[in-house]
Design an enzyme around this catalytic site. Structure first.
Site, short mmCIF file in Angstrom:
data_model
loop_
_atom_site.label_atom_id
_atom_site.label_comp_id
_atom_site.label_asym_id
_atom_site.label_seq_id
_atom_site.Cartn_x
_atom_site.Cartn_y
_atom_site.Cartn_z
CB SER A 5 -0.86 -0.03 1.12
OG SER A 5 -1.71 -0.90 1.38
CB SER A 6 0.79 4.24 0.56
OG SER A 6 1.56 5.61 0.31
CB SER A 7 5.79 3.92 0.74
OG SER A 7 7.21 3.99 0.58
#
Ligand SMILES: *[C@@H]1O[C@H](CO)[C@@H](O)[C@H](O)[C@H]1NC(C)=O
Ligand SMILES: *[C@@H]1O[C@H](CO)[C@@H](O)[C@H](O)[C@H]1NC(C)=O
Length: 303
Positions: free
Chosen positions: A143-145
């Site tokens: 998720s995300s990074s």
């Protein structure tokens, strides 16, 4: 430090959310202190289920900025699903002060040139050697990074990973920051990419991915890409840019949209015959697109 506070605020507000009800794993997350291969100081944590398959598939589950291996373990259902299906989950733990992954340096972006990506690949090798993992069934998600890292791993190590599932990320190479070097305490942050302003042609994105492993002539991992239309941390144009990127790598084009899939408010974007690349646009969803673990398992061919 503005960027960390922005991301921290987004992560704190939204938390980690599952599409299905959360189910705790039967066993604990284990830190692998014996893993010292580096080259960066990312920590290796694993969940090896009691009923492990003989040649167990490996899922690498990669946390968001401000996250940890422990938070991604306890905030997702991968480990409890491992209890049922016998796969191994590796949870890498970022060595950076803000908990973000290095997806900005040439080293981490490039095959065999160091950085957190190579450390994660070394964790996979460790799991194959020490836990009986199946080197032919290795998958990445995050998720995300961690989503950005999933794209980076797919671009730099297509020989290692068979599939990726990306929650709220950016294209491989989009976060490149000139002057960023591997092992920095705070990996580079690209505001223009985060703001959805790094727009390229499909060809340019594809060329960038190919440049990270020059001469590679095998297949690339199949990719499933989720993004929320109301994402204010890694803005929505990053979904279209990722779709351009991977469609060029695969040499396939957009086929059709299927609305209401996998649920109301989502649109499935099918490329080619849908076996290599699909996108999921989540209407009104912000930066934290809920993890759809069972969809990941079927995309990976595990269940
Ligand atoms: C590309 O294919 C050739 C011929 O099969 C092989 O010798 C070479 O190692 C491959 N290159 C890479 C980077 O995999
Ligand atoms: C497919 O769906 C995406 C996401 O909703 C949208 O941006 C795109 O315009 C749609 N394409 C077509 C041809 O309808």
């Amino acid at each position: 430090m503005h960027f960390f506070s922005t991301v921290a605020a987004a992560a704190a507000l939204a938390g980690l959310v599952n599409a299905d009800a959360y189910v705790a794993a039967a066993g604990p997350l284990v830190q692998v202190s014996a893993f010292k291969d580096g080259p960066t100081k990312a920590g290796m944590y694993v969940y090896v289920p009691t009923k492990k398959a003989d040649k167990a598939p490996i899922i690498v589950a990669i946390h968001y900025c401000t996250g940890t291996a422990q938070k991604y373990f306890s905030g997702s259902n991968y480990a409890s699903l491992a209890d049922t299906h016998g796969f191994i989950v590796i949870y890498p733990n970022s060595p950076s002060s803000g908990g973000c992954w290095d997806v900005a340096s040439t080293g981490s972006l490039t095959h065999g040139k160091g950085g957190d990506s190579e450390t994660i690949v070394n964790m996979v090798k460790y799991a194959v050697t020490n836990y009986g993992g199946d080197a032919d069934r290795v998958f990445a998600t995050g998720s995300s990074s961690g989503a950005m890292m999933t794209n980076v791993l797919a671009g730099a190590y297509p020989d290692v990973f068979r599939a990726g599932s990306v929650y709220s990320g950016v294209p491989d190479g989009c976060f490149y920051v000139s002057g960023a070097t591997t092992g920095m305490a705070t990996p580079g942050w690209s505001n223009s990419c985060a703001n959805g302003q790094n727009i390229k042609t499909a060809q340019a994105w594809g060329d960038l991915v190919r440049s990270y492993y020059p001469g590679y002539n095998g297949t690339y991992p199949k990719m499933q890409i989720f993004h929320g239309t109301a994402d204010n941390t890694l803005d929505y144009p990053n979904l279209a840019e990722q779709m351009k990127e991977w469609s060029n790598v695969f040499g396939i084009s957009f086929t059709k949209n299927v609305t209401g899939t996998p649920q109301s408010g989502y649109t499935q974007m099918v490329y080619g015959d849908g076996t290599k690349l699909v996108g999921y646009s989540a209407q009104g969803v912000g930066h934290t697109v809920p993890i759809h673990e069972s969809m990941d398992l079927s995309w990976f061919g595990i269940a």
